[in-house]
Design a protein around this motif. Structure first.
Motif, mmCIF file in Angstrom:
data_model
loop_
_atom_site.group_PDB
_atom_site.id
_atom_site.type_symbol
_atom_site.label_atom_id
_atom_site.label_comp_id
_atom_site.label_asym_id
_atom_site.label_seq_id
_atom_site.Cartn_x
_atom_site.Cartn_y
_atom_site.Cartn_z
ATOM 1 N N HIS B 156 0.799 -1.229 0.000
ATOM 2 C CA HIS B 156 0.000 0.000 0.000
ATOM 3 C C HIS B 156 0.833 1.281 0.000
ATOM 4 O O HIS B 156 0.283 2.372 -0.004
ATOM 5 N N CYS B 157 2.145 1.134 0.055
ATOM 6 C CA CYS B 157 2.979 2.331 0.177
ATOM 7 C C CYS B 157 3.403 2.868 -1.185
ATOM 8 O O CYS B 157 3.698 2.109 -2.107
ATOM 9 N N ASP B 158 3.415 4.185 -1.308
ATOM 10 C CA ASP B 158 4.097 4.803 -2.443
ATOM 11 C C ASP B 158 4.853 6.022 -1.924
ATOM 12 O O ASP B 158 4.967 6.201 -0.707
ATOM 13 N N ARG B 159 5.351 6.862 -2.830
ATOM 14 C CA ARG B 159 6.201 7.975 -2.403
ATOM 15 C C ARG B 159 5.473 8.949 -1.492
ATOM 16 O O ARG B 159 6.068 9.655 -0.705
ATOM 17 N N LYS B 160 4.160 9.005 -1.641
ATOM 18 C CA LYS B 160 3.366 9.966 -0.874
ATOM 19 C C LYS B 160 2.992 9.467 0.525
ATOM 20 O O LYS B 160 2.439 10.208 1.332
ATOM 21 N N THR B 161 3.233 8.186 0.773
ATOM 22 C CA THR B 161 2.808 7.621 2.056
ATOM 23 C C THR B 161 3.749 8.081 3.168
ATOM 24 O O THR B 161 4.956 7.862 3.096
ATOM 25 N N LYS B 162 3.187 8.719 4.175
ATOM 26 C CA LYS B 162 4.037 9.302 5.219
ATOM 27 C C LYS B 162 3.833 8.675 6.590
ATOM 28 O O LYS B 162 4.662 8.851 7.475
ATOM 29 N N GLY B 163 2.697 8.017 6.773
ATOM 30 C CA GLY B 163 2.471 7.504 8.130
ATOM 31 C C GLY B 163 1.493 6.350 8.170
ATOM 32 O O GLY B 163 0.881 5.988 7.162
ATOM 33 N N ILE B 164 1.371 5.777 9.353
ATOM 34 C CA ILE B 164 0.388 4.704 9.573
ATOM 35 C C ILE B 164 -0.221 4.875 10.962
ATOM 36 O O ILE B 164 0.492 5.157 11.929
ATOM 37 N N ILE B 165 -1.544 4.764 11.027
ATOM 38 C CA ILE B 165 -2.214 4.800 12.333
ATOM 39 C C ILE B 165 -2.423 3.367 12.765
ATOM 40 O O ILE B 165 -3.082 2.590 12.081
ATOM 41 N N PHE B 166 -1.822 3.038 13.886
ATOM 42 C CA PHE B 166 -1.818 1.666 14.330
ATOM 43 C C PHE B 166 -2.534 1.611 15.670
ATOM 44 O O PHE B 166 -2.268 2.419 16.550
ATOM 45 N N ASN B 167 -3.467 0.692 15.820
ATOM 46 C CA ASN B 167 -4.254 0.625 17.049
ATOM 47 C C ASN B 167 -4.322 -0.827 17.517
ATOM 48 O O ASN B 167 -4.923 -1.666 16.869
ATOM 49 N N TYR B 168 -3.672 -1.100 18.629
ATOM 50 C CA TYR B 168 -3.727 -2.463 19.173
ATOM 51 C C TYR B 168 -3.620 -2.419 20.685
ATOM 52 O O TYR B 168 -2.872 -1.588 21.190
ATOM 53 N N PRO B 169 -4.371 -3.257 21.414
ATOM 54 C CA PRO B 169 -5.532 -4.022 20.970
ATOM 55 C C PRO B 169 -6.540 -3.096 20.282
ATOM 56 O O PRO B 169 -6.649 -1.934 20.648
ATOM 57 N N SER B 170 -7.240 -3.674 19.321
ATOM 58 C CA SER B 170 -8.015 -2.842 18.417
ATOM 59 C C SER B 170 -9.479 -2.682 18.823
ATOM 60 O O SER B 170 -10.111 -3.600 19.330
ATOM 61 N N ASN B 171 -9.968 -1.501 18.626
ATOM 62 C CA ASN B 171 -11.403 -1.269 18.583
ATOM 63 C C ASN B 171 -11.701 -1.203 17.087
ATOM 64 O O ASN B 171 -11.140 -0.336 16.415
ATOM 65 N N PRO B 172 -12.487 -2.068 16.500
ATOM 66 C CA PRO B 172 -13.525 -2.934 17.083
ATOM 67 C C PRO B 172 -13.187 -4.421 17.228
ATOM 68 O O PRO B 172 -14.022 -5.159 17.740
ATOM 69 N N THR B 173 -12.016 -4.893 16.816
ATOM 70 C CA THR B 173 -11.851 -6.358 16.742
ATOM 71 C C THR B 173 -11.220 -6.976 17.988
ATOM 72 O O THR B 173 -11.295 -8.184 18.177
ATOM 73 N N GLY B 174 -10.581 -6.174 18.832
ATOM 74 C CA GLY B 174 -9.899 -6.720 19.999
ATOM 75 C C GLY B 174 -8.563 -7.360 19.660
ATOM 76 O O GLY B 174 -7.853 -7.860 20.524
ATOM 77 N N THR B 175 -8.212 -7.316 18.384
ATOM 78 C CA THR B 175 -6.975 -7.946 17.919
ATOM 79 C C THR B 175 -5.737 -7.206 18.417
ATOM 80 O O THR B 175 -5.706 -5.983 18.443
ATOM 81 N N SER B 176 -4.724 -7.978 18.798
ATOM 82 C CA SER B 176 -3.448 -7.355 19.125
ATOM 83 C C SER B 176 -2.330 -8.085 18.382
ATOM 84 O O SER B 176 -2.601 -9.006 17.611
ATOM 85 N N TYR B 177 -1.097 -7.672 18.603
ATOM 86 C CA TYR B 177 0.036 -8.226 17.868
ATOM 87 C C TYR B 177 1.102 -8.702 18.838
ATOM 88 O O TYR B 177 1.327 -8.094 19.878
ATOM 89 N N SER B 178 1.782 -9.784 18.466
ATOM 90 C CA SER B 178 2.900 -10.262 19.287
ATOM 91 C C SER B 178 4.145 -9.464 18.919
ATOM 92 O O SER B 178 4.187 -8.786 17.898
ATOM 93 N N ARG B 179 5.175 -9.607 19.729
ATOM 94 C CA ARG B 179 6.404 -8.863 19.468
ATOM 95 C C ARG B 179 7.016 -9.222 18.111
ATOM 96 O O ARG B 179 7.391 -8.314 17.352
ATOM 97 N N PRO B 180 7.125 -10.530 17.761
ATOM 98 C CA PRO B 180 7.687 -10.843 16.430
ATOM 99 C C PRO B 180 6.867 -10.238 15.287
ATOM 100 O O PRO B 180 7.434 -9.728 14.315
ATOM 101 N N GLU B 181 5.546 -10.282 15.409
ATOM 102 C CA GLU B 181 4.705 -9.695 14.359
ATOM 103 C C GLU B 181 4.972 -8.199 14.242
ATOM 104 O O GLU B 181 5.117 -7.648 13.144
ATOM 105 N N LEU B 182 5.075 -7.551 15.398
ATOM 106 C CA LEU B 182 5.349 -6.108 15.384
ATOM 107 C C LEU B 182 6.731 -5.822 14.810
ATOM 108 O O LEU B 182 6.934 -4.838 14.098
#
Lengths: 161, 385
Positions: B156-182
């Motif tokens: 999804h990245c191109d030259r114009k991509t400057k940031g990412i909003i990351f939310n974990y644990p997530s609203n609405p899914t409750g999903t989180s990430y492990s350290r290796p995944e991160l």
């Protein structure tokens, strides 16, 4: 504290099936844990907490906290005297205390006279009891962690993201 | 009067009509609430009352009360080993909402693209648009537990991509990430030179595994704006206190915007937050234990009654699939409300990937959850599901 105990203390009606789901254990494992807790006397019984402030009438009991100073008995200490006191059905709670008196005895009776009679005729004359101070309870606000009033309504909006 | 372009394009909440339906109905059990059902612990409320009695009614430093920032710095260091200087790398804000808005406004220019994993919290897209940026949604699919991967970011990245909003644990899914995944995600973020807006408001409510704060990943602190607050863990939503931690020059820029728009967070809320940091841990742990039990209960019941649900690692949401019913998310939510008086939020409120899902909040007393799930079971049985 055991999580099963924590759940049952909060709501004694929680079924073993529900507890099993909450703790991700098998129903049979939960059932046998509860059986064991009951057998070991850790779970003594299941009661309902009634807000007696709301069902007060002319027949309601009065309650008093009684400070009791005693002379401990040789070899058996305070336990022996406590045992003689808490066996009376009028006594609803009995604690050994640190500080200026020894036993705190909670007594219930149908009126002030019943309680005073109990103190005058049963408690004070006991051998080893050196003195008593009686405090009558006027109003209860909170008992054993429960605030004695209607639970407040949920104030949140019904939906929020 | 003319309405500005960004204010015109941002969509109103897509399910406003559904909300109104819920609000107009009586005796509804709502599993649609995105905030704790606990009232703020008494010691915190008492501290705020006392501060009012003592006459604390003034402005505070723009950055937030010094004592609060000191406590916060200590707290983050002890609890998560996150190191931020309370003088230059920390800003107290009106909830994470303001913190995220400031962070975007301080770093995003017109035309910059910002990645947002979706389903996502509803404000992220509009927040980006309001500062002239362009949100780019990354679909997080259920077969990966609604997680995105490093590969998704690369794609999804191109030259114009400057940031990412990351939310974990997530609203609405409750999903989180492990350290290796991160770790893998972090390497991709580094490759594309992105700024990370890390919304970790639900971090205290992590039940499976441990929470890894984004700034703790190798070389990520310098490109992360860490966003957190008191609302969820301390049951303090209405107090509106959050904070941002970031490199000095970012906090400097954010503080300027904050100073000209908000000035400071209400002092009584800051006083309450200080008490939450000093003496709040016991209540947080008690609430967390309760949420965890509810999570186990709700997930198992959902799966039993025929709404398959992955096990969320955190927050207080379940995000079950309702595809088996053949209904759309909105249809399901409406019928369930009308027939059984149980309110849930259609997954589509959080983006198109939420179609076929509903969000169920278990920030509700156990008795309510039991009753609601029984009603849902009846609802499904009638349909022969």
């Amino acid at each position: 504290m055991d999580e099963i105990l924590e759940i049952l203390e909060g709501d004694a009606r929680t079924t073993p099936e529900e507890i099993a789901r909450m703790l991700k254990r098998s129903v049979s494992a939960v059932k046998s844990s509860i059986k064991k807790l009951e057998k070991d006397g850790i779970v003594l019984k299941y009661k309902t907490i009634i807000n007696k402030e709301l069902v007060r009438d002319d027949h309601s009991d009065v309650r008093a906290l009684i400070e009791v100073r005693v002379t401990p008995k040789k070899n058996v200490g305070f336990d022996y005297i406590a045992d003689r006191i808490y066996q009376f059905p009028e006594v609803s709670s009995c604690y050994l205390m640190s500080g200026t008196y020894d036993l705190l005895v909670v007594v219930e009776g149908k009126d002030i006279h019943t309680v005073s009679n109990f103190v005058a005729e049963k408690l004070s004359p006991m051998e080893n009891v050196r003195g008593t101070v009686t405090h009558f309870i006027l109003k209860k606000y909170k008992e054993d962690g429960d605030i004695l009033r209607q639970p407040k309504k949920d104030k949140r909006q019904a939906i929020s993201l | 009067m003319k309405i500005s372009k960004p204010a015109t394009i941002i969509p109103p909440s897509g399910i406003r009509v559904f909300f109104d339906l819920v609000l107009g109905m009586k005796d509804v059990i709502s599993l649609g609430v995105g905030e704790p059902d606990f009232v703020t612990p008494w010691n915190i409320r008492e501290a705020a009352i006392y501060s009012l009695e003592e006459g604390y009614t003034s402005y505070t430093s723009n950055k937030g009360m010094l004592e609060l920032r000191q406590e916060l710095s200590k707290y983050l260091r002890h609890k998560y080993k996150i190191l931020y200087d309370h003088e230059e790398e920390m800003l107290i804000t009106v909830g994470v909402s303001e913190a995220l808005d400031l962070a975007l406004r301080a770093t995003i220019d017109k035309g910059d693209k910002v990645l947002i994993p979706e389903p996502s919290y509803v404000s992220y897209g509009p927040n980006v648009i309001m500062c002239g940026g362009r949100p780019v949604f990354i679909r997080a699919y259920p077969d990966n537990g609604f997680r995105i991967t490093a590969r998704d970011i690369d794609r999804h990245c191109d030259r114009k991509t400057k940031g990412i909003i990351f939310n974990y644990p997530s609203n609405p899914t409750g999903t989180s990430y492990s350290r290796p995944e991160l770790g893998r995600i972090a390497r991709s973020i580094e490759r594309h030179n992105l700024t990370v807006f890390s919304d970790e408001i639900y971090c205290e409510l992590t039940y499976s595994g441990t929470h890894t704060p984004f700034p703790n990943l190798p070389r990520m602190k310098e490109r992360t704006i860490y966003l957190n607050g008191f609302s969820k863990a301390h049951a303090m939503t209405g107090w509106r206190v959050g904070y941002a931690c970031a490199p000095k020059h970012v906090i400097y820029a954010m503080t300027k915007i904050h100073q000209y728009t908000m000035m400071c967070v209400p002092i009584m809320s800051q006083m309450a937050a200080r008490e939450a940091l000093r003496n709040g841990e016991r209540s947080v742990q008690a609430m967390k234990r309760e949420y965890r039990r509810r999570r186990e209960f709700v997930i198992q019941r959902l799966n039993e009654i025929g709404l398959p649900c992955h096990k969320p690692e955190g927050a207080f949401y379940a995000f079950p699939s309702i595809k088996g019913t053949g209904m759309s998310s909105m249809e399901f939510a409406k019928r369930l409300l009308e027939e059984e008086r149980v309110a849930v939020v259609p997954g589509t409120a959080f983006g198109p990937t939420g179609e076929g899902y509903v969000r169920i909040s278990y920030a509700s007393a156990m008795d309510n959850l039991k009753e609601a799930l029984e009603r849902m079971e009846k609802f499904l049985k009638r349909r022969g599901a």
